[in-house]
Design an enzyme around this catalytic site. Sequence first.
Site, PDB file in Angstrom:
ATOM      1  N   ARG A  66      -6.159  -5.273 -10.969  1.00 18.72           N
ATOM      2  CA  ARG A  66      -5.513  -4.070 -11.530  1.00 18.72           C
ATOM      3  C   ARG A  66      -4.566  -3.474 -10.491  1.00 18.72           C
ATOM      4  NH1 ARG A  66     -11.085  -1.342 -13.254  1.00 18.72           N
ATOM      5  NH2 ARG A  66     -11.697  -2.562 -11.433  1.00 18.72           N
ATOM      6  N   ASP A  79      -1.644  -1.295  -8.602  1.00 15.74           N
ATOM      7  CA  ASP A  79      -1.258   0.112  -8.571  1.00 15.74           C
ATOM      8  C   ASP A  79       0.182   0.292  -9.057  1.00 15.74           C
ATOM      9  OD1 ASP A  79      -3.708   0.729  -7.447  1.00 15.74           O
ATOM     10  OD2 ASP A  79      -2.945   0.775  -5.386  1.00 15.74           O
ATOM     11  N   TYR A  98      -2.426 -11.638  -1.844  1.00 14.04           N
ATOM     12  CA  TYR A  98      -1.327 -10.677  -1.918  1.00 14.04           C
ATOM     13  C   TYR A  98      -0.330 -10.940  -0.790  1.00 14.04           C
ATOM     14  CZ  TYR A  98      -3.667  -7.600  -5.306  1.00 14.04           C
ATOM     15  OH  TYR A  98      -4.246  -7.077  -6.435  1.00 14.04           O
ATOM     16  N   ARG A 100      -3.081  -1.929   0.625  1.00 13.61           N
ATOM     17  CA  ARG A 100      -2.100  -0.931   1.060  1.00 13.61           C
ATOM     18  C   ARG A 100      -2.621  -0.100   2.230  1.00 13.61           C
ATOM     19  NH1 ARG A 100      -0.407   2.264  -4.138  1.00 13.61           N
ATOM     20  NH2 ARG A 100       0.982   3.280  -2.635  1.00 13.61           N
TER      21      ARG A 100
END
Length: 292
Positions: free
Chosen positions: A53, A55, A131, A218
């Site tokens: 999911r 951001d 990622y 992040r």
Amino acid sequence: MSQMVRLRIDLAYRGAPFHGWARQPGLLTVQGCLEDALTLITRQVVQLTVAGRTDAGVHARGQVSHVEVPRQFWLSLSKGRAGDDEARGQRLRARLEGLAGRGLDGALAIKQVRVVSDEFDARFSALSRTYRYLICDDARAVNPCRLDTTRTSSPLNAEKMQVAAQALCGEHDFLPFAKPREGATTIRTLHSFTVSRPQPGIVQAMICADAFCHSQVRFMMGALMEIGRGKYSPDWIGELLAAGVRDQRVPLAAGRGLTLWEVTYPPEDEYASQAAKAKVVRTLTNYPEDSS
């Protein structure tokens, strides 16, 4: 025979138009666009399950979701034409992309739609998620056409960032780098974390884990950028992990630089066992519950 067919949907999207993956009332989201389009196409309310999911502002190159549709609808896609599952998948892919991506100027791409076994779970059957994070730290390297790169005015020491990143590898409680969800653990296993310079002025991080906590990548990148600027030494990462609490000194890196790069799955006969393993609430000695 089941009255439903489970479909795997592979997709990619540019993060800028969307307020993240998850449906939110009154906001444009990837899940909302896809579910609304599928509901119109199938004439039945559907709900997607997703591997990660993302951001708001975060991109995806290799996102994976699954959905169940009525078998009767699925078979109707071949009415009067070739009737194999591959052809049906191609037709649904084109219809879904055309409808869900309307008005988005190419920000959403449906890469493939295919039938999978009922044991496939886009979220829990996943073995790993990778990622990529891109940073431009030199004005001479800025490319306005690239929308997947964040900018910083401070030159970064990529070598120190790479040293610091190694302390994050392995199994840890990543609470210092996460927004914890109620009832979910923050223990994860980070398989690899590499920081490099693929070209002058660009810093690239590739991060692979079995699963990630909310905003974990992040926050980790925010901490590494502080180290790259020279504000802290690489040992700071170990200190944060040892403290085991959220630290306000760890900034949240911009979503723009982050892309969900790849999700991997086991062979088909291991979908169910991997999903069962992933649903176990993890401690520092077992495997995961939450793969968000």
